[in-house]
Design a protein around this motif. Structure first.
Motif, PDB file in Angstrom:
ATOM      1  N   GLU A  33       0.814  -1.217   0.000  1.00 13.81           N
ATOM      2  CA  GLU A  33       0.000   0.000   0.000  1.00 13.81           C
ATOM      3  C   GLU A  33       0.847   1.266   0.000  1.00 13.81           C
ATOM      4  O   GLU A  33       0.530   2.251  -0.648  1.00 13.81           O
ATOM      5  CB  GLU A  33      -0.936   0.012   1.202  1.00 13.81           C
ATOM      6  CG  GLU A  33      -2.211  -0.764   0.939  1.00 13.81           C
ATOM      7  CD  GLU A  33      -2.996  -1.032   2.209  1.00 13.81           C
ATOM      8  OE1 GLU A  33      -2.999  -0.157   3.095  1.00 13.81           O
ATOM      9  OE2 GLU A  33      -3.582  -2.137   2.304  1.00 13.81           O
ATOM     10  N   THR A  34       1.927   1.220   0.768  1.00 11.29           N
ATOM     11  CA  THR A  34       2.782   2.404   0.854  1.00 11.29           C
ATOM     12  C   THR A  34       4.047   2.237   0.014  1.00 11.29           C
ATOM     13  O   THR A  34       4.894   3.131  -0.012  1.00 11.29           O
ATOM     14  CB  THR A  34       3.184   2.675   2.321  1.00 11.29           C
ATOM     15  OG1 THR A  34       3.830   1.490   2.834  1.00 11.29           O
ATOM     16  CG2 THR A  34       1.974   2.985   3.172  1.00 11.29           C
ATOM     17  N   ASP A  35       4.164   1.094  -0.667  1.00 13.78           N
ATOM     18  CA  ASP A  35       5.350   0.753  -1.446  1.00 13.78           C
ATOM     19  C   ASP A  35       6.632   0.999  -0.637  1.00 13.78           C
ATOM     20  O   ASP A  35       7.512   1.760  -1.048  1.00 13.78           O
ATOM     21  CB  ASP A  35       5.369   1.549  -2.764  1.00 13.78           C
ATOM     22  CG  ASP A  35       6.346   0.960  -3.783  1.00 13.78           C
ATOM     23  OD1 ASP A  35       6.681  -0.238  -3.655  1.00 13.78           O
ATOM     24  OD2 ASP A  35       6.789   1.701  -4.681  1.00 13.78           O
ATOM     25  N   THR A  36       6.658   0.344   0.536  1.00 11.78           N
ATOM     26  CA  THR A  36       7.757   0.591   1.474  1.00 11.78           C
ATOM     27  C   THR A  36       8.392  -0.714   1.956  1.00 11.78           C
ATOM     28  O   THR A  36       7.691  -1.649   2.334  1.00 11.78           O
ATOM     29  CB  THR A  36       7.222   1.352   2.721  1.00 11.78           C
ATOM     30  OG1 THR A  36       6.652   2.588   2.277  1.00 11.78           O
ATOM     31  CG2 THR A  36       8.322   1.630   3.736  1.00 11.78           C
ATOM     32  N   ILE A  37       9.722  -0.724   1.923  1.00  9.07           N
ATOM     33  CA  ILE A  37      10.463  -1.814   2.564  1.00  9.07           C
ATOM     34  C   ILE A  37      10.852  -1.327   3.957  1.00  9.07           C
ATOM     35  O   ILE A  37      11.442  -0.253   4.104  1.00  9.07           O
ATOM     36  CB  ILE A  37      11.736  -2.177   1.764  1.00  9.07           C
ATOM     37  CG1 ILE A  37      11.353  -2.849   0.444  1.00  9.07           C
ATOM     38  CG2 ILE A  37      12.650  -3.100   2.581  1.00  9.07           C
ATOM     39  CD1 ILE A  37      12.543  -3.155  -0.456  1.00  9.07           C
ATOM     40  N   ILE A  67      20.947  -8.683   1.021  1.00  7.81           N
ATOM     41  CA  ILE A  67      20.210  -9.941   0.827  1.00  7.81           C
ATOM     42  C   ILE A  67      18.755  -9.781   1.282  1.00  7.81           C
ATOM     43  O   ILE A  67      17.822 -10.198   0.588  1.00  7.81           O
ATOM     44  CB  ILE A  67      20.931 -11.098   1.577  1.00  7.81           C
ATOM     45  CG1 ILE A  67      22.202 -11.473   0.808  1.00  7.81           C
ATOM     46  CG2 ILE A  67      20.012 -12.309   1.745  1.00  7.81           C
ATOM     47  CD1 ILE A  67      23.132 -12.425   1.546  1.00  7.81           C
ATOM     48  N   ILE A  68      18.566  -9.149   2.424  1.00  5.20           N
ATOM     49  CA  ILE A  68      17.199  -8.954   2.927  1.00  5.20           C
ATOM     50  C   ILE A  68      16.411  -8.032   1.970  1.00  5.20           C
ATOM     51  O   ILE A  68      15.255  -8.301   1.647  1.00  5.20           O
ATOM     52  CB  ILE A  68      17.213  -8.408   4.375  1.00  5.20           C
ATOM     53  CG1 ILE A  68      17.781  -9.483   5.317  1.00  5.20           C
ATOM     54  CG2 ILE A  68      15.803  -8.001   4.825  1.00  5.20           C
ATOM     55  CD1 ILE A  68      18.026  -9.023   6.738  1.00  5.20           C
ATOM     56  N   ILE A  69      17.054  -6.980   1.508  1.00  7.47           N
ATOM     57  CA  ILE A  69      16.376  -6.064   0.584  1.00  7.47           C
ATOM     58  C   ILE A  69      15.965  -6.792  -0.710  1.00  7.47           C
ATOM     59  O   ILE A  69      14.839  -6.630  -1.193  1.00  7.47           O
ATOM     60  CB  ILE A  69      17.256  -4.833   0.270  1.00  7.47           C
ATOM     61  CG1 ILE A  69      17.352  -3.942   1.509  1.00  7.47           C
ATOM     62  CG2 ILE A  69      16.704  -4.051  -0.932  1.00  7.47           C
ATOM     63  CD1 ILE A  69      18.305  -2.772   1.358  1.00  7.47           C
ATOM     64  N   CYS A  70      16.853  -7.621  -1.249  1.00  8.59           N
ATOM     65  CA  CYS A  70      16.527  -8.355  -2.486  1.00  8.59           C
ATOM     66  C   CYS A  70      15.316  -9.259  -2.263  1.00  8.59           C
ATOM     67  O   CYS A  70      14.428  -9.351  -3.122  1.00  8.59           O
ATOM     68  CB  CYS A  70      17.718  -9.188  -2.958  1.00  8.59           C
ATOM     69  SG  CYS A  70      19.082  -8.177  -3.548  1.00  8.59           S
ATOM     70  N   HIS A  71      15.266  -9.911  -1.108  1.00 11.12           N
ATOM     71  CA  HIS A  71      14.123 -10.766  -0.782  1.00 11.12           C
ATOM     72  C   HIS A  71      12.844  -9.919  -0.714  1.00 11.12           C
ATOM     73  O   HIS A  71      11.804 -10.303  -1.260  1.00 11.12           O
ATOM     74  CB  HIS A  71      14.389 -11.481   0.549  1.00 11.12           C
ATOM     75  CG  HIS A  71      13.235 -12.285   1.055  1.00 11.12           C
ATOM     76  ND1 HIS A  71      13.138 -13.647   0.858  1.00 11.12           N
ATOM     77  CD2 HIS A  71      12.126 -11.925   1.751  1.00 11.12           C
ATOM     78  CE1 HIS A  71      12.014 -14.077   1.409  1.00 11.12           C
ATOM     79  NE2 HIS A  71      11.378 -13.052   1.964  1.00 11.12           N
ATOM     80  N   GLU A  72      12.914  -8.766  -0.086  1.00 13.39           N
ATOM     81  CA  GLU A  72      11.726  -7.904   0.016  1.00 13.39           C
ATOM     82  C   GLU A  72      11.314  -7.379  -1.355  1.00 13.39           C
ATOM     83  O   GLU A  72      10.121  -7.233  -1.637  1.00 13.39           O
ATOM     84  CB  GLU A  72      11.966  -6.738   0.985  1.00 13.39           C
ATOM     85  CG  GLU A  72      12.238  -7.149   2.437  1.00 13.39           C
ATOM     86  CD  GLU A  72      11.234  -8.146   3.005  1.00 13.39           C
ATOM     87  OE1 GLU A  72      10.048  -8.095   2.612  1.00 13.39           O
ATOM     88  OE2 GLU A  72      11.639  -9.000   3.822  1.00 13.39           O
ATOM     89  N   LEU A  73      12.286  -7.099  -2.217  1.00 10.87           N
ATOM     90  CA  LEU A  73      11.948  -6.679  -3.590  1.00 10.87           C
ATOM     91  C   LEU A  73      11.263  -7.822  -4.334  1.00 10.87           C
ATOM     92  O   LEU A  73      10.424  -7.596  -5.213  1.00 10.87           O
ATOM     93  CB  LEU A  73      13.211  -6.212  -4.335  1.00 10.87           C
ATOM     94  CG  LEU A  73      13.772  -4.858  -3.887  1.00 10.87           C
ATOM     95  CD1 LEU A  73      15.118  -4.586  -4.572  1.00 10.87           C
ATOM     96  CD2 LEU A  73      12.795  -3.711  -4.182  1.00 10.87           C
ATOM     97  N   ALA A 125       9.128 -14.981  -3.206  1.00  4.73           N
ATOM     98  CA  ALA A 125       9.966 -13.804  -2.945  1.00  4.73           C
ATOM     99  C   ALA A 125      11.430 -14.145  -3.206  1.00  4.73           C
ATOM    100  O   ALA A 125      12.167 -13.360  -3.821  1.00  4.73           O
ATOM    101  CB  ALA A 125       9.767 -13.330  -1.505  1.00  4.73           C
ATOM    102  N   TRP A 126      11.834 -15.303  -2.734  1.00  3.04           N
ATOM    103  CA  TRP A 126      13.211 -15.767  -2.941  1.00  3.04           C
ATOM    104  C   TRP A 126      13.531 -15.780  -4.439  1.00  3.04           C
ATOM    105  O   TRP A 126      14.514 -15.188  -4.894  1.00  3.04           O
ATOM    106  CB  TRP A 126      13.349 -17.151  -2.304  1.00  3.04           C
ATOM    107  CG  TRP A 126      14.623 -17.888  -2.578  1.00  3.04           C
ATOM    108  CD1 TRP A 126      15.812 -17.366  -3.010  1.00  3.04           C
ATOM    109  CD2 TRP A 126      14.840 -19.303  -2.434  1.00  3.04           C
ATOM    110  NE1 TRP A 126      16.738 -18.370  -3.145  1.00  3.04           N
ATOM    111  CE2 TRP A 126      16.178 -19.552  -2.809  1.00  3.04           C
ATOM    112  CE3 TRP A 126      14.031 -20.370  -2.026  1.00  3.04           C
ATOM    113  CZ2 TRP A 126      16.723 -20.841  -2.781  1.00  3.04           C
ATOM    114  CZ3 TRP A 126      14.574 -21.639  -1.999  1.00  3.04           C
ATOM    115  CH2 TRP A 126      15.906 -21.869  -2.378  1.00  3.04           C
ATOM    116  N   ARG A 127      12.658 -16.450  -5.228  1.00  4.71           N
ATOM    117  CA  ARG A 127      12.906 -16.582  -6.672  1.00  4.71           C
ATOM    118  C   ARG A 127      12.901 -15.228  -7.369  1.00  4.71           C
ATOM    119  O   ARG A 127      13.789 -14.910  -8.149  1.00  4.71           O
ATOM    120  CB  ARG A 127      11.838 -17.465  -7.309  1.00  4.71           C
ATOM    121  CG  ARG A 127      12.044 -18.925  -6.994  1.00  4.71           C
ATOM    122  CD  ARG A 127      11.085 -19.768  -7.829  1.00  4.71           C
ATOM    123  NE  ARG A 127      10.945 -21.080  -7.233  1.00  4.71           N
ATOM    124  CZ  ARG A 127       9.809 -21.768  -7.190  1.00  4.71           C
ATOM    125  NH1 ARG A 127       8.711 -21.261  -7.718  1.00  4.71           N
ATOM    126  NH2 ARG A 127       9.769 -22.954  -6.628  1.00  4.71           N
TER     127      ARG A 127
END
Ligand SMILES: [Zn+2]
Length: 183
Positions: A33-37, A67-73, A125-127
């Protein structure tokens, strides 16, 4: 915290326009909704230190953040509708006799389907996050995601077993009632 600036710079370097904030929740989270990580940097730092101590992974703090950011993306790019565990159980209950829960094979099948549903979102998310992973970091990204998903699978296996026990109990009561009706 200097790490939040680091996280924002990393996202910028990927050419992705998404908000990145520090918060007090889980290690990482994506809010559509807020496009936020959101990153819990305090906990990320603690985890990373602990990981080093037990030698389970040797990422530097900055690698761990990436690594965490990539997963969230990966969550951000995921437009698939995921079923919940409740959806799956409802669907199974609609199509099967409740007494089937007394059969071990049936329970094993339900358990394995329920476990995969419970981690489906994370596997996606991982993939999907892989495309953001910088060169040289892919092995660590895969290893951390695998560990994380395995942990979640183990946790959900426990609650699924409890649920199956409850279903078994109900099935037994049902049979007793039927038997009583017969006598
Ligand atoms: Zn996730």
């Amino acid at each position: 915290m200097v790490q939040i600036q680091y996280a924002r710079n990393f996202v910028d370097s990927l050419g992705v326009d998404v908000n990145v904030v520090d918060w007090k929740g889980t290690l990482g989270n994506y809010n559509r909704e807020t496009d936020t990580i959101s990153l819990n940097l305090r906990r990320i730092i603690q985890h990373q230190k602990r990981g080093k101590k037990i030698d389970s992974f040797k990422e530097s703090l900055t690698e761990y953040i990436k690594i965490i950011i990539c997963h969230e993306l990966g969550h951000r790019d995921d437009d698939h509708e995921h079923r919940t565990l409740t959806d799956l159980i409802n669907e199974i209950d609609e199509n099967n006799d409740p007494k089937f829960y007394l059969l071990d094979d049936f329970c094993d099948e339900v358990k394995s389907r329920a476990i995969s549903v419970s981690v489906e979102k994370e596997v996606y998310a991982w993939r999907l996050g892989k495309k953001y992973v910088p060169t040289g970091l892919m092995d660590k990204y895969n290893k951390l995601n695998e560990e994380y998903i395995k942990e979640r699978e183990e946790r959900s296996a426990k609650s699924i077993e409890e649920m199956l026990d409850a279903k078994k109990g109900l099935a037994k009561i049902l049979i007793e009632k039927e038997l009583m009706g017969l006598t």
